[in-house]
Design an enzyme around this catalytic site. Structure first.
Site, PDB file in Angstrom:
ATOM      1  N   ARG A 240      17.963   7.938  -1.616  1.00  0.00           N
ATOM      2  CA  ARG A 240      16.541   7.664  -1.666  1.00  0.00           C
ATOM      3  C   ARG A 240      16.206   7.022  -3.003  1.00  0.00           C
ATOM      4  O   ARG A 240      16.697   7.433  -4.055  1.00  0.00           O
ATOM      5  CB  ARG A 240      15.725   8.970  -1.509  1.00  0.00           C
ATOM      6  CG  ARG A 240      15.468   9.352  -0.057  1.00  0.00           C
ATOM      7  CD  ARG A 240      14.520   8.385   0.612  1.00  0.00           C
ATOM      8  NE  ARG A 240      14.250   8.679   2.001  1.00  0.00           N
ATOM      9  CZ  ARG A 240      14.954   8.236   3.028  1.00  0.00           C
ATOM     10  NH1 ARG A 240      16.024   7.485   2.816  1.00  0.00           N
ATOM     11  NH2 ARG A 240      14.597   8.516   4.267  1.00  0.00           N
TER      12      ARG A 240
ATOM     13  N   GLU B   5       9.798  -0.078  -2.529  1.00  0.00           N
ATOM     14  CA  GLU B   5      10.442  -0.910  -1.507  1.00  0.00           C
ATOM     15  C   GLU B   5       9.415  -1.703  -0.723  1.00  0.00           C
ATOM     16  O   GLU B   5       8.441  -1.119  -0.242  1.00  0.00           O
ATOM     17  CB  GLU B   5      11.279  -0.030  -0.568  1.00  0.00           C
ATOM     18  CG  GLU B   5      12.435   0.647  -1.284  1.00  0.00           C
ATOM     19  CD  GLU B   5      13.321   1.467  -0.351  1.00  0.00           C
ATOM     20  OE1 GLU B   5      12.968   1.651   0.833  1.00  0.00           O
ATOM     21  OE2 GLU B   5      14.391   1.927  -0.804  1.00  0.00           O
TER      22      GLU B   5
ATOM     23  N   HIS C 265      17.819  -1.291   2.037  1.00  0.00           N
ATOM     24  CA  HIS C 265      17.674   0.028   2.671  1.00  0.00           C
ATOM     25  C   HIS C 265      18.148  -0.018   4.128  1.00  0.00           C
ATOM     26  O   HIS C 265      17.393   0.301   5.061  1.00  0.00           O
ATOM     27  CB  HIS C 265      16.228   0.513   2.591  1.00  0.00           C
ATOM     28  CG  HIS C 265      16.118   2.013   2.729  1.00  0.00           C
ATOM     29  ND1 HIS C 265      15.103   2.739   2.170  1.00  0.00           N
ATOM     30  CD2 HIS C 265      16.905   2.931   3.369  1.00  0.00           C
ATOM     31  CE1 HIS C 265      15.253   4.026   2.465  1.00  0.00           C
ATOM     32  NE2 HIS C 265      16.344   4.164   3.195  1.00  0.00           N
TER      33      HIS C 265
END
Length: 311
Positions: free
Chosen positions: A230, A259, A277
């Protein structure tokens, strides 16, 4: 009949399961404002990582009984608000284990052999052979921070490269880490001894900025960092400084504090390999996640026993 809202999409196999038992609306582009306007009509909400399930969503969701996260991380769901409104939160933590572990290994191999640079050079008509002496994984010490499902799976794959696996996890007993294939060590010992460090833990108040300037100072010179966990578990400014000084030789990152991060100094650094991601983004993992979360949400609505209740 139950009404279920999907806000980030779901593989068709999961939708088939849901539609056999409920009325399902699939709106993968719904905005935060529009979600507040319609969520009150639904008994369940299923999200991935895009949708933020805020206190306002729970306040507006007067009929809401369960929120399902198709995947592992629930940092986009306000768990305190869920508890305050009596809403159950479930996820599908086992579905993406293999996908994330494989990506961690891909990032690891990329940064020890500088594969993206070689590929970019070839595509630019350059033959960089003499400039690309890498290093091997063989007999290197891999420090795994977070020895849960994904940490264990990554360790097993790294062990196939004859790496020594050091495991740190404050929530898992030493004997269990040994059973899972790691050598249990303290956080400080892991920092001091690891040639490569890979992060596999959720973002919590305790883990935020876990790899900070003080942590980097305790590491070997030339250490390499991998994170497919994360964003936020690494202090990105401290990592950039460690890369600039040479303390960290390279980093492979799939997650970021913000992000998308944009073209930051960290993203554009020549010794950083990035991906957007995509840890869970395999066809197989998404099918498993859809199946798991569909059945778990329906079980929650029916008051049945739950496998993966988060809150």
């Amino acid at each position: 009949m139950y009404k279920i809202l999907l806000t980030d999409g779901l593989e068709e196999n999961g939708q088939v399961i849901l539609r056999a038992n409920a009325l399902v609306d699939n709106n993968p582009t719904i905005t935060a404002d529009d979600l507040l306007k319609v969520v009150g009509e639904y008994d369940a909400l299923i999200v991935r990582g895009r949708t933020k399930v805020t206190p306002a969503v729970f306040e507006a969701g007067k009929k809401l009984k369960v929120v399902g996260r198709a995947g592992v991380g629930v940092d986009n769901i306000d768990l305190n608000a869920a508890k305050a409104h009596g809403v159950t939160v479930v996820n599908s933590p086992t579905a993406t284990t293999l996908a994330v572990a494989e990506l961690a290994m891909a990032l690891m191999l990329s940064i020890v052999r500088d594969i993206p640079r070689g590929d970019a050079g070839m595509k630019a008509g350059k033959w960089l052979k003499k400039e690309m002496e890498g290093t091997e994984l063989w007999h290197k010490k891999l420090g795994v921070i977070g020895f849960g499902r994904i940490g264990e799976a990554t360790g097993k794959r790294a062990a196939a490269f004859d790496m020594e696996i050091l495991g740190y996890d404050p929530l898992i007993p030493a004997a269990e880490i040994v059973k899972r294939g790691g050598k249990p060590v303290s956080f400080e010992e892991l920092l001091a001894k690891s040639d490569i460090i890979t992060m596999h833990l959720p973002l919590t108040p305790e883990s935020k900025g876990m790899l900070n300037a003080a942590a980097f100072a305790k590491m070997k010179d030339g250490v390499r960092i991998v994170c497919a966990a994360r964003g936020g578990v690494i202090d990105e400014e401290a990592l950039l400084a460690a890369l600039e000084s040479g303390k960290v030789a390279a980093a492979g990152l799939d997650v970021f504090a913000t992000e998308p991060p944009g073209l930051t100094a960290l993203v554009s650094h020549p010794h950083v390999v990035c991906s957007p991601h995509i840890g869970a983004q395999t066809a197989e993992a998404q099918v498993r996640a859809a199946d798991d979360i569909a059945n778990e949400v329906l079980a929650a609505l029916d008051g049945k026993a739950l496998r993966w209740k988060v809150a």
